[in-house]
Each structure stands twice: as C-alpha cells, then as structure tokens.
Enzyme design. Structure first.
Site, PDB file in Angstrom:
ATOM      1  N   GLY A  10       8.977  -3.493  -0.864  1.00 15.87           N
ATOM      2  CA  GLY A  10       8.229  -2.720   0.129  1.00 15.87           C
ATOM      3  C   GLY A  10       8.890  -2.749   1.491  1.00 15.87           C
ATOM      4  O   GLY A  10       8.212  -2.691   2.523  1.00 15.87           O
ATOM      5  N   GLY A  13       8.209  -0.053   4.464  1.00 11.29           N
ATOM      6  CA  GLY A  13       6.886   0.097   5.056  1.00 11.29           C
ATOM      7  C   GLY A  13       6.838  -0.327   6.508  1.00 11.29           C
ATOM      8  O   GLY A  13       7.846  -0.739   7.095  1.00 11.29           O
ATOM      9  N   GLN A  14       5.629  -0.248   7.096  1.00 13.15           N
ATOM     10  CA  GLN A  14       5.438  -0.557   8.517  1.00 13.15           C
ATOM     11  C   GLN A  14       5.918  -1.960   8.855  1.00 13.15           C
ATOM     12  O   GLN A  14       6.622  -2.173   9.844  1.00 13.15           O
ATOM     13  CB  GLN A  14       3.964  -0.401   8.881  1.00 13.15           C
ATOM     14  CG  GLN A  14       3.662  -0.679  10.352  1.00 13.15           C
ATOM     15  CD  GLN A  14       2.171  -0.751  10.652  1.00 13.15           C
ATOM     16  OE1 GLN A  14       1.349  -0.901   9.739  1.00 13.15           O
ATOM     17  NE2 GLN A  14       1.814  -0.642  11.914  1.00 13.15           N
ATOM     18  N   LEU A  15       5.531  -2.931   8.062  1.00  9.59           N
ATOM     19  CA  LEU A  15       5.945  -4.313   8.294  1.00  9.59           C
ATOM     20  C   LEU A  15       7.365  -4.565   7.791  1.00  9.59           C
ATOM     21  O   LEU A  15       8.171  -5.221   8.451  1.00  9.59           O
ATOM     22  CB  LEU A  15       4.974  -5.271   7.606  1.00  9.59           C
ATOM     23  CG  LEU A  15       5.298  -6.760   7.652  1.00  9.59           C
ATOM     24  CD1 LEU A  15       5.303  -7.268   9.095  1.00  9.59           C
ATOM     25  CD2 LEU A  15       4.297  -7.547   6.817  1.00  9.59           C
ATOM     26  N   ASP A  36      12.765  -0.748  -2.095  1.00  8.93           N
ATOM     27  CA  ASP A  36      11.568   0.097  -2.042  1.00  8.93           C
ATOM     28  C   ASP A  36      11.808   1.281  -2.956  1.00  8.93           C
ATOM     29  O   ASP A  36      12.895   1.439  -3.528  1.00  8.93           O
ATOM     30  CB  ASP A  36      11.287   0.560  -0.611  1.00  8.93           C
ATOM     31  CG  ASP A  36       9.791   0.730  -0.348  1.00  8.93           C
ATOM     32  OD1 ASP A  36       9.098   1.263  -1.237  1.00  8.93           O
ATOM     33  OD2 ASP A  36       9.314   0.334   0.735  1.00  8.93           O
ATOM     34  N   ARG A  38      12.052   4.349  -2.003  1.00 14.35           N
ATOM     35  CA  ARG A  38      12.962   5.285  -1.350  1.00 14.35           C
ATOM     36  C   ARG A  38      13.717   4.586  -0.220  1.00 14.35           C
ATOM     37  O   ARG A  38      13.182   3.681   0.423  1.00 14.35           O
ATOM     38  CB  ARG A  38      12.199   6.493  -0.777  1.00 14.35           C
ATOM     39  CG  ARG A  38      11.660   7.438  -1.834  1.00 14.35           C
ATOM     40  CD  ARG A  38      10.746   8.478  -1.247  1.00 14.35           C
ATOM     41  NE  ARG A  38       9.527   7.870  -0.710  1.00 14.35           N
ATOM     42  CZ  ARG A  38       8.480   7.550  -1.450  1.00 14.35           C
ATOM     43  NH1 ARG A  38       8.490   7.752  -2.753  1.00 14.35           N
ATOM     44  NH2 ARG A  38       7.414   7.010  -0.892  1.00 14.35           N
ATOM     45  N   ASP A  51      11.210   0.141  -8.197  1.00 11.56           N
ATOM     46  CA  ASP A  51       9.793   0.277  -8.511  1.00 11.56           C
ATOM     47  C   ASP A  51       9.325  -1.117  -8.906  1.00 11.56           C
ATOM     48  O   ASP A  51       9.678  -1.619  -9.976  1.00 11.56           O
ATOM     49  CB  ASP A  51       9.601   1.262  -9.663  1.00 11.56           C
ATOM     50  CG  ASP A  51       8.144   1.404 -10.084  1.00 11.56           C
ATOM     51  OD1 ASP A  51       7.295   0.641  -9.571  1.00 11.56           O
ATOM     52  OD2 ASP A  51       7.847   2.255 -10.936  1.00 11.56           O
ATOM     53  N   TYR A 141      -8.351  -2.716  -2.126  1.00 15.06           N
ATOM     54  CA  TYR A 141      -7.242  -3.421  -1.473  1.00 15.06           C
ATOM     55  C   TYR A 141      -7.630  -4.865  -1.183  1.00 15.06           C
ATOM     56  O   TYR A 141      -6.884  -5.807  -1.509  1.00 15.06           O
ATOM     57  CB  TYR A 141      -6.879  -2.688  -0.182  1.00 15.06           C
ATOM     58  CG  TYR A 141      -5.883  -3.415   0.695  1.00 15.06           C
ATOM     59  CD1 TYR A 141      -4.548  -3.561   0.310  1.00 15.06           C
ATOM     60  CD2 TYR A 141      -6.280  -3.943   1.928  1.00 15.06           C
ATOM     61  CE1 TYR A 141      -3.636  -4.204   1.124  1.00 15.06           C
ATOM     62  CE2 TYR A 141      -5.371  -4.588   2.744  1.00 15.06           C
ATOM     63  CZ  TYR A 141      -4.053  -4.720   2.348  1.00 15.06           C
ATOM     64  OH  TYR A 141      -3.159  -5.369   3.158  1.00 15.06           O
ATOM     65  N   LYS A 145      -6.209  -8.490  -2.759  1.00 20.72           N
ATOM     66  CA  LYS A 145      -5.687  -9.571  -1.923  1.00 20.72           C
ATOM     67  C   LYS A 145      -6.403 -10.897  -2.213  1.00 20.72           C
ATOM     68  O   LYS A 145      -5.764 -11.959  -2.261  1.00 20.72           O
ATOM     69  CB  LYS A 145      -5.814  -9.209  -0.445  1.00 20.72           C
ATOM     70  CG  LYS A 145      -4.875  -8.096  -0.004  1.00 20.72           C
ATOM     71  CD  LYS A 145      -3.425  -8.444  -0.252  1.00 20.72           C
ATOM     72  CE  LYS A 145      -2.472  -7.363   0.228  1.00 20.72           C
ATOM     73  NZ  LYS A 145      -1.051  -7.701  -0.080  1.00 20.72           N
TER      74      LYS A 145
END
Length: 320
Positions: A10, A13-15, A36, A38, A51, A141, A145
């Site tokens: 990942g 992503g943002q983080l 990731d 992409r 993936d 979500y 978690k």
C-alpha cells in the site's frame, strides 16, 4: 551498518507515499521496496506491482529481496469501505493474513500493522478514550482493524512474531490526496482555502475528533518500530494522540491566514461514523513505553499545511 530490507504494501496511499520516502532516507533507497497495485508516476526507488491478496506474489518479493521488515499499509478505509462492506472485509483480512503467514514462515524480524480510532464504538468514554476501552466499531473497516489487532497479539504470543501497531487518529498531510476516510475533511478544507474556494463540510461544525499531522504520524511509526522489543507492552495496538478539534475550530485557524474563507455544513453518512468515535485519546501507554510526544498543534499544523500546499499548487500551475 543496518542491513534491514523493508517491504511496504500500500505504498502509494496517503500514508505510504510519505513513509516510503522517510524510510528510504533512513535505511537507503536500495533497502526499501515499495509495492502497490499501481506505480505513482512521481515515485523514485524500487517498486513492485503487487496485489497483496496474492500470497505467492508477496512471498516472491520477500524471497527476492531478502525482506526483514514489513509495513503492511494496504487496506480499504472507513468511508469507502461502507460502500462495499463484504469486499472491504475480504480485502482487509486476506491481505493481512497473507502478511502474517509469510512473516511467520520467513522469520521476518518485525511487522507494522496500522490500526485506527475506527476500532472504537459508541459505548466508550469519548473524552480521553482509554487504551483498553470497549472495541465495538460501527464500520467494517473498524471491524477489520479490531480483528487485526487480536490476530497481531495471537501471532506474537503463539509464534513470537514481533508485530507492532498504532491506532491512528485522523491523518492530515499535504503530500497526497485523501484516501476515503471519515476525517478527510481536514485535508480537503485546506485545498479549498488555498484555491480561494468555499468549502462544504460533510460533518457538523461541532464534530470533535482526534487528529494528527503527517509529520508526527511518520515519526511515531518509526519510533515505535525502532523501540526495544522489551519496551513494547501493548501487543494489540497503541492509542496515539496528536490534537483534537472540530471543523469550526479548524476553520478559525485557517481564517487567521485566509480571513475571507467560508465553510458551510451538509452532513452525510460519515457523520454517524464520526459520532461513534472518540473526541480525544489517552495515549499514556505510548508515552510511557516508547516516549511518544506530538510536536504539532492545530496552529502549527495549519501554517505548515498552507505553506506546503501553496508550493505544491504553484509547482503544478507552472508545469502545465
């Protein structure tokens, strides 16, 4: 010299985009493998298209690069997750189980699993929510978690896997666009202000939530991962606090720089999610175990966000 080889799932992503750069600076570009679905066109370093639901694909990368640490960031977030709940559960859990098993089978030294304030439900003390509060989340979500936290503890106790976790508050940063979370207003609002546009907020003006600036998030994550193993007393996930504020308070902080900036309010389905979350967090375990302390308050964050977003949008306009 530290020979750790780090895999990040990942990473786009943002983080992930910010954490990848910081780990590259710390461990060297050749020792950090980002992955990731992409590739970000601006990425510099080693990247593998991955993936994370594919066990064999993760195993291949771990073997190829002799990975010693994994930061597992791949997940579908709260707001987007509610649109496709079964798919969210399948992806969030399958990717994590893959990482757990591969880490166990390959004797990975250390694993990071990000949790979230989404693990809490509406049957908690919402002020200074304690480390060991009830965990009855209102989103898929959050459910994933909570389950991930328990599996982390299980793998530590059963197999000795050194897996560490933080319950992130809402993360605010200028480096990338929001990724579908309930706290994303606190990034969107800055973008509108920079563009001299009004903002329509999807939460009520008085919805107080715990937030944290990206710089503090990255520092906290790395500090936790570098803490001595014997110092870690929480094997589910650590509460983490940065600052707490509501949209009206953030608007006032922005108006110190942009006095004419205006915000209207039109709450949507995310309001119900936010109402089930803490308003502030007790992170005393993190402070005691690995000396956590945030550096950014709302005004310091606002100044830094505006400064960097102005640079970012100026660069974009010049490149067009």
């Amino acid at each position: 010299m530290n020979q750790d080889r780090i895999l990040i799932t990942g990473a786009s992503g943002q983080l992930g985009t910010v954490l990848t750069k910081k780990l590259q600076e710390k461990y060297g570009v050749i020792n950090v493998i980002a992955s990731d679905l992409r590739l970000d066109s601006n990425f510099k370093g080693i990247f593998e298209t991955l993936d994370a639901t594919d066990f064999d694909a993760i195993q291949e990368i771990v073997s190829k690069y002799k990975i010693t640490q994994i930061y597992h960031l791949a997940a579908i977030l709260s707001a987007n997750g509610e649109k496709y709940p079964l798919n969210t559960w399948d992806i969030n859990m399958k990717t994590f189980f893959n990482v757990l098993e591969i880490s166990r089978l390959n004797a990975i030294n250390r694993v990071f699993f990000p949790s979230s304030i989404a693990v809490f439900g509406d049957n908690i003390d919402r002020i200074d929510t304690a480390q060991y509060s009830n965990l009855t989340p209102s989103t898929v979500y959050g459910m994933s978690k909570v389950t991930g936290e328990n599996w982390s503890k299980y793998y530590f106790e059963k197999y000795g896997l050194d897996i560490r976790s933080i319950r992130y508050p809402g993360v605010i940063g200028y480096q990338s666009l929001p990724g579908g979370g309930t706290t994303d207003y606190a990034v969107d609002i800055f973008i509108k202000a920079i563009k001299n546009e009004n903002y329509e907020c999807f939460l009520n003006s008085s919805t107080t939530l715990p937030m944290i600036y990206m710089d503090d998030v990255i520092r906290a994550t790395i500090e936790l991962m570098e803490a001595p193993k014997e110092a870690i007393t929480v094997r589910t996930s650590y509460n983490l606090a940065g600052m707490s504020f509501d949209p009206a308070q953030l608007t006032k902080a922005i108006q110190k720089i942009y006095p004419d900036f205006k915000v209207s309010y039109n709450p949507d389905f995310r309001q119900k999610i936010a109402d089930s979350w803490p308003m502030s967090i007790d992170d005393s375990y993190a402070r005691k175990d690995w000396n956590w302390k945030p550096k950014f308050d709302i005004d310091a964050m606002t100044r830094d966000m505006v400064k960097n977003l102005k640079i970012k949008f100026s660069d974009k306009s010049m490149s067009c």
